[in-house]
Design a protein around this motif. Structure first.
Motif, mmCIF file in Angstrom:
data_model
loop_
_atom_site.group_PDB
_atom_site.id
_atom_site.type_symbol
_atom_site.label_atom_id
_atom_site.label_comp_id
_atom_site.label_asym_id
_atom_site.label_seq_id
_atom_site.Cartn_x
_atom_site.Cartn_y
_atom_site.Cartn_z
ATOM 1 N N GLU A 134 -19.994 -62.981 -29.846
ATOM 2 C CA GLU A 134 -20.063 -63.441 -28.451
ATOM 3 C C GLU A 134 -21.396 -63.143 -27.775
ATOM 4 O O GLU A 134 -21.952 -64.001 -27.096
ATOM 5 C CB GLU A 134 -18.908 -62.827 -27.643
ATOM 6 C CG GLU A 134 -17.546 -63.324 -28.104
ATOM 7 C CD GLU A 134 -16.406 -62.892 -27.204
ATOM 8 O OE1 GLU A 134 -15.321 -63.473 -27.314
ATOM 9 O OE2 GLU A 134 -16.614 -61.966 -26.377
ATOM 10 N N ILE A 135 -21.927 -61.959 -27.942
ATOM 11 C CA ILE A 135 -23.161 -61.602 -27.231
ATOM 12 C C ILE A 135 -24.371 -62.285 -27.843
ATOM 13 O O ILE A 135 -25.234 -62.804 -27.135
ATOM 14 C CB ILE A 135 -23.356 -60.072 -27.223
ATOM 15 C CG1 ILE A 135 -22.206 -59.415 -26.445
ATOM 16 C CG2 ILE A 135 -24.701 -59.704 -26.595
ATOM 17 C CD1 ILE A 135 -22.228 -57.904 -26.475
ATOM 18 N N GLY A 136 -24.460 -62.299 -29.160
ATOM 19 C CA GLY A 136 -25.572 -62.970 -29.815
ATOM 20 C C GLY A 136 -26.831 -62.121 -29.857
ATOM 21 O O GLY A 136 -26.814 -60.916 -29.572
ATOM 22 N N ASN A 137 -27.954 -62.750 -30.196
ATOM 23 C CA ASN A 137 -29.220 -62.042 -30.372
ATOM 24 C C ASN A 137 -29.883 -61.809 -29.015
ATOM 25 O O ASN A 137 -30.867 -62.446 -28.639
ATOM 26 C CB ASN A 137 -30.155 -62.840 -31.289
ATOM 27 C CG ASN A 137 -31.393 -62.039 -31.665
ATOM 28 O OD1 ASN A 137 -31.401 -60.824 -31.556
ATOM 29 N ND2 ASN A 137 -32.428 -62.737 -32.088
ATOM 30 N N VAL A 138 -29.312 -60.885 -28.290
ATOM 31 C CA VAL A 138 -29.801 -60.485 -26.968
ATOM 32 C C VAL A 138 -30.185 -59.008 -27.051
ATOM 33 O O VAL A 138 -29.477 -58.212 -27.666
ATOM 34 C CB VAL A 138 -28.711 -60.687 -25.887
ATOM 35 C CG1 VAL A 138 -29.124 -60.050 -24.562
ATOM 36 C CG2 VAL A 138 -28.419 -62.159 -25.705
ATOM 37 N N ASP A 139 -31.311 -58.662 -26.473
ATOM 38 C CA ASP A 139 -31.682 -57.251 -26.410
ATOM 39 C C ASP A 139 -30.866 -56.595 -25.302
ATOM 40 O O ASP A 139 -31.121 -56.817 -24.111
ATOM 41 C CB ASP A 139 -33.177 -57.114 -26.128
ATOM 42 C CG ASP A 139 -33.643 -55.662 -26.197
ATOM 43 O OD1 ASP A 139 -32.783 -54.757 -26.311
ATOM 44 O OD2 ASP A 139 -34.862 -55.430 -26.135
ATOM 45 N N LEU A 140 -29.884 -55.810 -25.680
ATOM 46 C CA LEU A 140 -29.010 -55.196 -24.692
ATOM 47 C C LEU A 140 -29.738 -54.179 -23.827
ATOM 48 O O LEU A 140 -29.225 -53.772 -22.781
ATOM 49 C CB LEU A 140 -27.814 -54.539 -25.386
ATOM 50 C CG LEU A 140 -26.847 -55.523 -26.059
ATOM 51 C CD1 LEU A 140 -25.740 -54.767 -26.790
ATOM 52 C CD2 LEU A 140 -26.237 -56.483 -25.037
#
Length: 481
Positions: free
Chosen positions: A290-296
């Motif tokens: 769900e979140i994907g390749n995102v820098d948290l």
């Protein structure tokens, strides 16, 4: 004797042992000038000619046998009277991440590393010089960066059994031992106002170290280290509240579905530092599906996709245009640090990683292998907050509001749990006539958000972070207008 009293007795004995080494040995006292000359950094490879800068770096042994040592880098204030400016110790977290890689060359230090790692350029927002303009003149500080614990960056241990003792306790004790010996090497700083600052897992390091300094001063019945306070940003603090805040932040920022949020709330209780198998499963599902390749660490900025970045950093790398915003943010900066600090000429200039130390591993921004042997992790450092608030230390906590790793939601939960009386109610604070964030002052603690910043606040909002530092060091509330 009860177990509680026994633990208190053992803690007091430890403090007395550590502080007994704080008395300057006559031979050391005569030799401190020579030690400073040895540690003086004349010039780093590719360093710009201006502004002129006094800097020092080297090793301080922290074990009795001298086989475990921590690496430091001091960059003095560029003010006309640096001797009048406070000393700020900066710590990064991880656990296992270098304060050189992040604090020094990505956030608050005097230099940034060029994209090809062949040189440096000046950081216009460095905390050791500040930024003057028509609106304000910022406060300045002397900055001391520490790579901690041993095994991080250039810091090392020549004893293999030391890897069995990684954890909060050893990290705090070694950092305190470092400070006692560092002040022997730099006695001109002993009377300065001293502050401990840091971010991320330094949310553990900073208050734990502050408590040892405070207890050491009490045990010695005098001020050994002139600690005035501490400030932490996006700080890992309490396992329950921090993780509860992550779940709520994911959902309120549309990173996960309603169904996944409901499942997380049902299965993730966060009553132990180990997640249940069902909670871990749903967390992994959210991350992968769900979140994907995102820098948290900074949910609205690009990630680095640079293929040559070492996987040791634990973060994917994007050859994204580095000047896509006014701050010149480049998500690949840690890869430049890895290249730069592994250069032999850089290591020679910094007096690092050579004979007699012979550090057996390359320099990396983060050594996540440390986590495999991290044996003690405090469930919560809130008891330390309660103690040091009563002691009257100046304590500020801030949060970049675009961080999903240690989000503002969790920080607000644990601050609320302290049940501190409110002195100044929630209000917007300003920088250059723009809302820079929001703040609330409690009895014994000030909380502030920084608008538009991620996990490393000075990266995306360097001017606002400078204003935050100025007001913290001066002990003044953030401006309402």
């Amino acid at each position: 004797m009860t177990l509680h009293l026994l633990l208190l007795l053992l803690h007091s004995i430890l403090i007395l042992v550590l502080t007994s080494s704080s008395a300057i040995d006559p031979a050391q006292e005569l030799d401190w000038e020579a030690a400073q000359r040895r540690d003086r950094v004349e010039r780093l490879p590719g360093q710009p000619k201006t502004p002129p800068l006094r800097q020092f770096s080297g090793y301080i042994p922290v074990s009795r046998d001298g086989r475990r040592a921590l690496f430091y880098w001091l960059t003095e204030s560029t003010a006309r009277s640096p001797h009048s400016k406070p000393l700020v110790l900066w710590l990064n977290g991880g656990p296992g991440c270098s304060s050189l890689a992040y604090g020094a060359v990505e956030e608050i230090g005097p230099f940034r590393i060029k994209a090809n790692a062949t040189g440096l350029y000046s950081n216009p927002y460095a905390w050791n010089k500040g930024k003057q303009n028509a609106a304000t003149s910022f406060f300045l500080a002397n900055l001391l960066f520490l790579e901690s614990p041993a095994g991080v960056g250039y810091s090392y241990s020549n004893t293999t059994t030391d890897t069995d003792a990684f954890g909060d306790t050893r990290t705090a004790e070694d950092a305190y031992s470092f400070l006692l010996k560092w002040f022997q090497r730099f006695p001109q700083y002993k009377s300065r106002e001293f502050y401990i600052l840091g971010e991320s897992y330094a949310g553990h390091y900073v208050p734990q170290l502050a408590k040892l300094v405070h207890d050491g001063n009490k045990a010695a019945s005098k001020t050994i280290i002139n600690l005035k306070g501490f400030m932490v940003g996006n700080a890992v603090t309490d396992w329950y509240y921090d993780n509860l805040g992550i779940v709520d932040y994911y959902w309120t920022h549309a990173l996960i579905s309603d169904e996944t949020y409901t499942t997380m709330k049902r299965h993730c209780k966060f009553t132990s530092v180990e997640l249940s198998s069902e909670c871990q499963r749903i967390m992994d599902y959210a991350s992968n599906q769900e979140i994907g390749n995102v820098d948290l660490h900074s949910i609205y900025t690009p990630v680095c996709l640079e293929a040559t970045w070492s996987s040791s950093t634990g973060r994917k790398s994007s050859r994204t245009t580095p000047h896509w915003n006014p701050t010149g943010f480049d998500p690949c900066t840690p890869s430049y640090a890895e290249k730069y600090f592994n250069r032999l000429d850089v290591q020679r200039a910094l007096h690092a990683n050579g004979t007699p130390n012979n550090v057996p591993h390359p320099w990396t921004p983060c050594n996540y292998g440390i986590l495999e042997n991290w044996h003690d992790k405090a469930f919560s450092v809130l008891p330390i907050y309660k103690e040091l608030i009563k002691a009257g230390l100046r304590i500020w906590v801030y949060s970049g509001d675009e961080d999903a790793m240690v989000p503002v939601t969790g920080t607000r939960y644990w601050i609320r749990s302290l049940k501190l009386p409110i002195v100044t109610r929630w209000y917007p604070w300003y920088y250059m006539d723009q809302v820079a964030g929001w703040s609330q002052t409690y009895k014994g603690l000030t909380f502030a958000t920084v608008r538009g910043a991620g996990h490393e606040v000075p990266v995306l909002q360097p001017d606002r972070s400078l204003s935050l530092l100025e007001h913290y060091l001066r002990g003044k509330p953030l401006p309402k207008r």
